[in-house]
Design a protein around this motif. Sequence first.
Motif, short mmCIF file in Angstrom:
data_model
loop_
_atom_site.label_atom_id
_atom_site.label_comp_id
_atom_site.label_asym_id
_atom_site.label_seq_id
_atom_site.Cartn_x
_atom_site.Cartn_y
_atom_site.Cartn_z
N PRO A 279 27.27 65.06 50.20
CA PRO A 279 28.63 65.23 49.70
C PRO A 279 29.57 64.18 50.28
O PRO A 279 29.45 63.81 51.45
CB PRO A 279 29.03 66.62 50.21
CG PRO A 279 27.75 67.33 50.47
CD PRO A 279 26.78 66.27 50.88
N SER A 280 30.49 63.70 49.45
CA SER A 280 31.49 62.75 49.91
C SER A 280 32.58 63.52 50.66
O SER A 280 32.71 64.74 50.49
CB SER A 280 32.10 61.99 48.73
OG SER A 280 32.96 62.83 47.99
N PRO A 281 33.38 62.83 51.46
CA PRO A 281 34.47 63.51 52.19
C PRO A 281 35.47 64.21 51.27
O PRO A 281 36.09 65.20 51.66
CB PRO A 281 35.14 62.39 52.97
CG PRO A 281 34.09 61.34 53.11
CD PRO A 281 33.26 61.44 51.85
N THR A 282 35.59 63.75 50.04
CA THR A 282 36.53 64.35 49.09
C THR A 282 35.87 65.35 48.16
O THR A 282 36.50 65.89 47.27
CB THR A 282 37.23 63.26 48.26
OG1 THR A 282 36.23 62.50 47.58
CG2 THR A 282 38.08 62.36 49.13
N GLY A 283 34.58 65.58 48.35
CA GLY A 283 33.81 66.51 47.52
C GLY A 283 33.02 65.79 46.46
O GLY A 283 33.32 64.66 46.09
N GLY A 284 32.00 66.43 45.99
CA GLY A 284 31.13 65.85 44.99
C GLY A 284 30.00 65.05 45.62
O GLY A 284 30.06 64.67 46.78
N ARG A 285 28.96 64.85 44.82
CA ARG A 285 27.77 64.14 45.27
C ARG A 285 27.37 63.11 44.23
O ARG A 285 27.33 63.40 43.04
CB ARG A 285 26.63 65.12 45.49
CG ARG A 285 26.97 66.17 46.54
CD ARG A 285 25.92 67.23 46.67
NE ARG A 285 24.80 66.71 47.44
CZ ARG A 285 23.87 67.49 47.97
NH1 ARG A 285 23.91 68.79 47.82
NH2 ARG A 285 22.88 66.95 48.67
N ARG A 286 27.08 61.89 44.69
CA ARG A 286 26.65 60.83 43.79
C ARG A 286 25.26 61.16 43.27
O ARG A 286 24.38 61.57 44.02
CB ARG A 286 26.63 59.49 44.50
CG ARG A 286 26.24 58.34 43.57
CD ARG A 286 26.26 56.99 44.23
NE ARG A 286 27.52 56.78 44.92
CZ ARG A 286 27.61 56.43 46.20
NH1 ARG A 286 26.53 56.24 46.93
NH2 ARG A 286 28.79 56.27 46.76
N VAL A 287 25.06 60.94 41.98
CA VAL A 287 23.78 61.20 41.33
C VAL A 287 23.22 59.89 40.81
O VAL A 287 23.90 59.15 40.10
CB VAL A 287 23.94 62.20 40.16
CG1 VAL A 287 22.62 62.42 39.44
CG2 VAL A 287 24.52 63.51 40.66
N ARG A 288 21.96 59.61 41.19
CA ARG A 288 21.27 58.43 40.70
C ARG A 288 19.97 58.85 40.04
O ARG A 288 19.28 59.72 40.54
CB ARG A 288 20.96 57.45 41.83
CG ARG A 288 22.20 56.81 42.42
CD ARG A 288 21.87 55.77 43.46
NE ARG A 288 21.18 56.43 44.57
CZ ARG A 288 20.35 55.82 45.39
NH1 ARG A 288 20.08 54.55 45.26
NH2 ARG A 288 19.78 56.49 46.38
N VAL A 289 19.65 58.21 38.93
CA VAL A 289 18.38 58.43 38.25
C VAL A 289 17.71 57.07 38.10
O VAL A 289 18.29 56.15 37.53
CB VAL A 289 18.57 59.09 36.87
CG1 VAL A 289 17.25 59.17 36.12
CG2 VAL A 289 19.17 60.48 37.02
N ASN A 290 16.52 56.96 38.67
CA ASN A 290 15.76 55.70 38.64
C ASN A 290 16.61 54.53 39.11
O ASN A 290 16.57 53.45 38.53
CB ASN A 290 15.18 55.45 37.25
CG ASN A 290 14.12 56.45 36.89
OD1 ASN A 290 13.32 56.87 37.73
ND2 ASN A 290 14.10 56.87 35.64
N GLY A 291 17.40 54.75 40.16
CA GLY A 291 18.21 53.70 40.75
C GLY A 291 19.55 53.46 40.10
O GLY A 291 20.36 52.70 40.61
N GLU A 292 19.83 54.07 38.97
CA GLU A 292 21.10 53.89 38.27
C GLU A 292 22.05 55.03 38.62
O GLU A 292 21.71 56.20 38.46
CB GLU A 292 20.88 53.87 36.76
CG GLU A 292 22.17 53.71 35.97
CD GLU A 292 21.93 53.75 34.47
OE1 GLU A 292 22.93 53.91 33.75
OE2 GLU A 292 20.78 53.63 34.02
N THR A 293 23.25 54.69 39.08
CA THR A 293 24.24 55.71 39.41
C THR A 293 24.84 56.26 38.12
O THR A 293 25.32 55.51 37.28
CB THR A 293 25.36 55.12 40.29
OG1 THR A 293 24.78 54.65 41.51
CG2 THR A 293 26.42 56.16 40.61
N LEU A 294 24.78 57.59 38.00
CA LEU A 294 25.30 58.25 36.81
C LEU A 294 26.71 58.78 36.99
O LEU A 294 27.43 58.97 36.03
CB LEU A 294 24.38 59.40 36.41
CG LEU A 294 22.93 59.02 36.11
CD1 LEU A 294 22.16 60.25 35.68
CD2 LEU A 294 22.85 57.93 35.07
#
Length: 70
Positions: free
Chosen positions: A11-26
């Motif tokens: 989780p980021s400090p402001t909330g939410g989580r980065r999602v990556r699929v096969n190396g690509e950030t969605l």
Amino acid sequence: MSARPVIVSPPSPTGGRRVRVNGETLGLAYDLGDLVEFLRRAGLEGLDEVEVTRSGLVEWRGGGPNVWTA
């Protein structure tokens, strides 16, 4: 590199989580519904909120599927 195609970052400090699929950030997911939608758009259809928590395709970093805030 992970053997799993889906990476959910801590989780980021402001909330939410980065999602990556096969190396690509969605994008930044704020809950399981967001994650399921990102995966659907990436062509990984058929996973609902329960299935995505159990799927071997997903690597959860910095907390499991119930952790969305830092």
